[in-house]
Design a protein around this motif. Structure first.
Motif, short mmCIF file in Angstrom:
data_model
loop_
_atom_site.label_atom_id
_atom_site.label_comp_id
_atom_site.label_asym_id
_atom_site.label_seq_id
_atom_site.Cartn_x
_atom_site.Cartn_y
_atom_site.Cartn_z
N TRP A 141 -0.61 -1.64 5.78
CA TRP A 141 0.61 -0.95 6.22
C TRP A 141 1.22 -1.66 7.43
CZ3 TRP A 141 2.32 1.24 10.71
CH2 TRP A 141 3.40 2.13 10.65
N TYR B 226 -6.11 0.22 4.31
CA TYR B 226 -4.74 0.69 4.12
C TYR B 226 -3.93 0.55 5.41
CZ TYR B 226 -5.82 2.83 -0.42
OH TYR B 226 -6.17 3.06 -1.74
N VAL C 158 0.86 -1.19 0.00
CA VAL C 158 0.00 0.00 0.00
C VAL C 158 0.89 1.23 0.00
CG1 VAL C 158 -0.16 0.10 2.51
CG2 VAL C 158 -2.01 1.05 1.13
N HIS C 159 0.35 2.36 -0.47
CA HIS C 159 1.13 3.59 -0.62
C HIS C 159 2.37 3.34 -1.47
CE1 HIS C 159 -1.64 5.37 2.09
NE2 HIS C 159 -1.18 4.78 3.18
#
Length: 257
Positions: free
Chosen positions: A189, A185, A149-150
């Motif tokens: 994370w 998310y 994610v990200h």
């Protein structure tokens, strides 16, 4: 003089039937549109195909980074513009991209300024604008990292040049959907950090949460975004709390498997 380069618009999607039409219309001028579907149960695939996109499917989800890598492998043109279903390319941004394709630079990655929507307002502060993201780049040379994610583009020392014009991002149209996405998310994370051997202490949860609020509300002038600025500061603090609390719990085996 370099010949004009061609553009592949690449995106990953799942159950985005409501958002896809406007997104695809905003990039219909590209040489091709590639959509990698992650297992939609709605009309996403039919809509994308009806609007000229080349649709592929990959349901073995291994995170956003790897999914973008797989999507890019289907692109056949010189340059990649990576977008999401909740984003729209403005005419000004299109013009900037067209200029790059006409006279591309060597070893350059191009960034877009995103205008993020939060509860009916396109934010101008709070760290949500200009929110530059690296999205336009040479195919076969650059790709996304493996983050769950990200995820971000591996630019390998390239120069980053800012494009003119905004990329509209419908970040938060539905508050509950936005909260569910934030929670997902946060979980991904925390799992990624836990698998990498990262841990955090109880005090770290509190300091990061308070710091996230102060950064959004004060340092990034969220107070200038009115009511939405205050709410966003709280939401950012909540998201940060969820991330670090989950990581703390994973480190102590408090999370059920």
């Amino acid at each position: 003089m370099s010949s004009r380069k061609s553009l592949s618009v690449v995106m990953i999607a799942k159950n985005e039937a409501e958002l896809l039409p406007d997104c695809l219309r905003s990039v219909a001028w590209a040489a091709e549109i590639i959509m990698l579907d992650s297992g939609s149960q709605d009309d996403s695939i039919a809509i994308a195909e009806s609007m000229g996109a080349k649709v592929f499917t990959h349901t073995d989800w291994q995170g956003f980074g790897k999914q973008r890598q797989l999507a890019q492998k289907h692109a056949s043109h010189d340059y990649i513009l990576m977008i999401d279903a909740d984003e729209r390319v403005t005419p000004e941004l299109r013009q900037s991209i067209e200029q790059v394709l006409t006279a591309p630079g060597n070893g350059i990655v191009y960034s877009c300024a995103r205008r993020n929507l939060f509860l009916g307002r396109f934010m101008r502060h709070s760290g949500w604008y200009p929110d530059r993201v690296n999205r336009l780049y040479a195919n076969y040379r650059y790709c996304y990292n493996d983050d769950l994610v990200h995820e971000s583009l591996n630019i390998d020392g390239a120069n980053v040049v800012a494009l003119s014009g905004d990329l509209l991002h419908l970040t938060c149209r539905d508050f509950f959907a936005f909260q569910r996405k934030q929670l997902r998310y946060a979980e991904e994370w925390a799992n990624q950090r836990h698998q990498a051997g990262k841990r955090c202490g109880y005090l770290s949860i509190l300091t990061h949460t308070f710091g996230a609020f102060c950064k959004t509300w004060l340092l990034r002038a969220g107070f200038l975004d009115g009511k939405q600025g205050l709410l966003l500061a709280v939401v950012n603090a909540q998201y940060t709390f969820n991330k670090y609390a989950a990581l703390w719990a994973l480190g102590r085996n408090y999370s059920e498997k």
